[in-house]
Motif scaffolding. Structure first.
Motif, PDB file in Angstrom:
ATOM      1  N   ALA A  26       0.828  -1.201   0.000  1.00  0.00           N
ATOM      2  CA  ALA A  26       0.000   0.000   0.000  1.00  0.00           C
ATOM      3  C   ALA A  26       0.867   1.256   0.000  1.00  0.00           C
ATOM      4  CB  ALA A  26      -0.934  -0.002   1.207  1.00  0.00           C
ATOM      5  N   PHE A  27       1.949   1.244   0.790  1.00  0.00           N
ATOM      6  CA  PHE A  27       2.839   2.403   0.853  1.00  0.00           C
ATOM      7  C   PHE A  27       3.514   2.667  -0.486  1.00  0.00           C
ATOM      8  CE2 PHE A  27       7.144   4.095   1.433  1.00  0.00           C
ATOM      9  CZ  PHE A  27       6.878   5.285   2.098  1.00  0.00           C
ATOM     10  N   GLY A 225       5.349   7.145   6.135  1.00  0.00           N
ATOM     11  CA  GLY A 225       6.801   7.035   6.061  1.00  0.00           C
ATOM     12  C   GLY A 225       7.492   8.111   6.878  1.00  0.00           C
ATOM     13  N   THR A 226       8.812   8.039   6.901  1.00  0.00           N
ATOM     14  CA  THR A 226       9.640   8.973   7.659  1.00  0.00           C
ATOM     15  C   THR A 226      10.594   9.682   6.718  1.00  0.00           C
ATOM     16  OG1 THR A 226       9.563   7.530   9.592  1.00  0.00           O
ATOM     17  CG2 THR A 226      11.319   9.184   9.541  1.00  0.00           C
ATOM     18  N   VAL A 227      10.782  10.974   6.926  1.00  0.00           N
ATOM     19  CA  VAL A 227      11.744  11.756   6.147  1.00  0.00           C
ATOM     20  C   VAL A 227      13.062  11.777   6.912  1.00  0.00           C
ATOM     21  CG1 VAL A 227      12.260  13.981   5.094  1.00  0.00           C
ATOM     22  CG2 VAL A 227       9.893  13.163   5.198  1.00  0.00           C
ATOM     23  N   ARG A 228      14.085  11.187   6.317  1.00  0.00           N
ATOM     24  CA  ARG A 228      15.407  11.134   6.944  1.00  0.00           C
ATOM     25  C   ARG A 228      16.287  12.293   6.492  1.00  0.00           C
ATOM     26  NH1 ARG A 228      18.030   6.944   4.856  1.00  0.00           N
ATOM     27  NH2 ARG A 228      19.497   6.933   6.584  1.00  0.00           N
ATOM     28  N   LEU A 243      14.390   8.720   2.684  1.00  0.00           N
ATOM     29  CA  LEU A 243      13.152   8.348   3.354  1.00  0.00           C
ATOM     30  C   LEU A 243      13.271   6.988   4.012  1.00  0.00           C
ATOM     31  CD1 LEU A 243      10.792   9.317   0.379  1.00  0.00           C
ATOM     32  CD2 LEU A 243      11.325  10.733   2.371  1.00  0.00           C
ATOM     33  N   ALA A 244      12.265   6.642   4.797  1.00  0.00           N
ATOM     34  CA  ALA A 244      12.088   5.274   5.296  1.00  0.00           C
ATOM     35  C   ALA A 244      10.609   4.949   5.208  1.00  0.00           C
ATOM     36  CB  ALA A 244      12.574   5.128   6.730  1.00  0.00           C
ATOM     37  N   ASP A 245      10.279   3.699   4.887  1.00  0.00           N
ATOM     38  CA  ASP A 245       8.873   3.319   4.808  1.00  0.00           C
ATOM     39  C   ASP A 245       8.299   3.156   6.221  1.00  0.00           C
ATOM     40  OD1 ASP A 245       9.408   0.707   5.742  1.00  0.00           O
ATOM     41  OD2 ASP A 245       9.441  -0.153   3.722  1.00  0.00           O
ATOM     42  N   PRO A 246       7.021   2.875   6.385  1.00  0.00           N
ATOM     43  CA  PRO A 246       6.434   2.808   7.727  1.00  0.00           C
ATOM     44  C   PRO A 246       7.056   1.753   8.638  1.00  0.00           C
ATOM     45  CG  PRO A 246       4.715   3.032   6.075  1.00  0.00           C
ATOM     46  CD  PRO A 246       5.984   2.777   5.330  1.00  0.00           C
ATOM     47  N   TYR A 247       7.821   0.816   8.071  1.00  0.00           N
ATOM     48  CA  TYR A 247       8.401  -0.264   8.865  1.00  0.00           C
ATOM     49  C   TYR A 247       9.898  -0.065   9.085  1.00  0.00           C
ATOM     50  CZ  TYR A 247       3.914  -1.654   7.223  1.00  0.00           C
ATOM     51  OH  TYR A 247       2.572  -1.634   6.935  1.00  0.00           O
ATOM     52  N   ARG A 250      14.961   1.680   4.605  1.00  0.00           N
ATOM     53  CA  ARG A 250      15.496   2.954   4.127  1.00  0.00           C
ATOM     54  C   ARG A 250      15.693   2.949   2.618  1.00  0.00           C
ATOM     55  NH1 ARG A 250      20.413   2.454   8.307  1.00  0.00           N
ATOM     56  NH2 ARG A 250      20.227   0.373   7.392  1.00  0.00           N
ATOM     57  N   PHE A 251      15.411   4.105   2.016  1.00  0.00           N
ATOM     58  CA  PHE A 251      15.633   4.285   0.579  1.00  0.00           C
ATOM     59  C   PHE A 251      15.744   5.774   0.311  1.00  0.00           C
ATOM     60  CE2 PHE A 251      11.119   4.509   1.282  1.00  0.00           C
ATOM     61  CZ  PHE A 251      10.617   5.421   0.363  1.00  0.00           C
ATOM     62  N   ALA A 252      16.117   6.123  -0.905  1.00  0.00           N
ATOM     63  CA  ALA A 252      16.214   7.520  -1.300  1.00  0.00           C
ATOM     64  C   ALA A 252      15.480   7.721  -2.615  1.00  0.00           C
ATOM     65  CB  ALA A 252      17.679   7.939  -1.437  1.00  0.00           C
TER      66      ALA A 252
END
Length: 261
Positions: A26-27, A225-228, A243-247, A250-252
């Motif tokens: 879903a994310f 998600g989270t903004v890193r 970013l990071a997904d809800p779990y 990590r990705f960009a």
């Protein structure tokens, strides 16, 4: 740069391990317009994230014992068994021994000399990802490490990767290219951990191309998600965000500057 004309040593697959594959689907569906196609019991539920009918990534539900939620980058190997042995000889390790995945290919999960996990994919019927460098697909990979020379030596020994120094405002960025290829074939880079306060441990970070990084950052927040690292301009490279997904995987994302030439 990354293409789907894969050659030895280049990234040719990426997948997500997550405690909630439905939630992750879903994310990423909301973020990249991916559609998740789950696999059957014969592949342990491993499925494919598809973008416009083309495979952009793989994914599966994992347990805490299998490690934290994360993306794994796979590199093409003509002989996964030989490459796994080379990794051990270079002071790396083998977390998952080479194994056949039906007639699709042969895979293994390794760790480099610093303990950073990465995968091998020896193509069979499945040659690799079907889309890269388009919005919503993999376009770059980046290794964060405490020791750039040691990492360069390891990946050269194991995968044959060549390193080049690319000058930019503020310093030099070390890039990776497949064996026997020029700097123009670079598909990723190496960053000293000390140079980036947003990063606390060594790992491979995947970048996905997007048309509008700011909108993607906002959408990621809406989806849990989270903004890193907020959207940031990097001259001659593009506008990127981490970013990071809800779990916690990590990705960009990046809107790449058009390449000259």
């Amino acid at each position: 740069m990354l293409t789907t004309r894969y050659i030895s040593g280049a990234p040719n697959w990426i997948d997500l391990g997550t405690p909630d594959i439905d939630g992750a689907a879903a994310f990423y569906g909301g973020l990249f317009d991916w559609r998740f196609q789950p696999g059957g019991p014969e592949v342990g539920g491993y499925g494919l994230f598809q973008l416009g009918g083309r495979t952009a990534a793989g994914g599966m539900q994992t347990t805490a014992e299998q490690g934290p939620p994360s993306w794994t980058v796979y590199f093409q190997a003509p002989d996964a068994d030989a490459t796994a042995r080379a990794a051990e000889q270079a002071r790396g390790s083998v977390a998952v021994q080479p194994m056949d995945v039906q007639d699709l290919g042969r895979m293994a999960i390794l760790a480099d000399q610093a303990g950073v996990t990465f995968g091998l994919w020896q193509p069979g019927r499945n040659e690799g990802l079907e889309v890269v460098r388009e919005p919503g697909s993999l376009c770059w990979v980046e290794l964060y490490t405490a020791d750039v020379p040691a990492a360069a030596a390891f990946y050269h020994s194991v995968l044959g990767l060549e390193t080049f120094g690319a000058d930019f405002a503020g310093g030099t960025y070390t890039t990776f290219s497949p064996a026997g290829q020029s700097e123009d074939a670079m598909f990723g880079g190496v960053v000293p951990l000390a140079d980036d306060p947003a990063e606390e441990e060594a790992y491979w970070l995947p970048y996905f191309e997007v048309a509008d990084p700011d909108a993607t950052v906002a959408r990621a927040g809406e989806l849990g998600g989270t903004v890193r690292l907020p959207a940031t301009d990097l001259p001659s490279v593009g506008r990127l965000a981490k970013l990071a997904d809800p779990y916690g995987a990590r990705f960009a994302v990046i809107r790449s500057e058009p390449q000259q030439g």
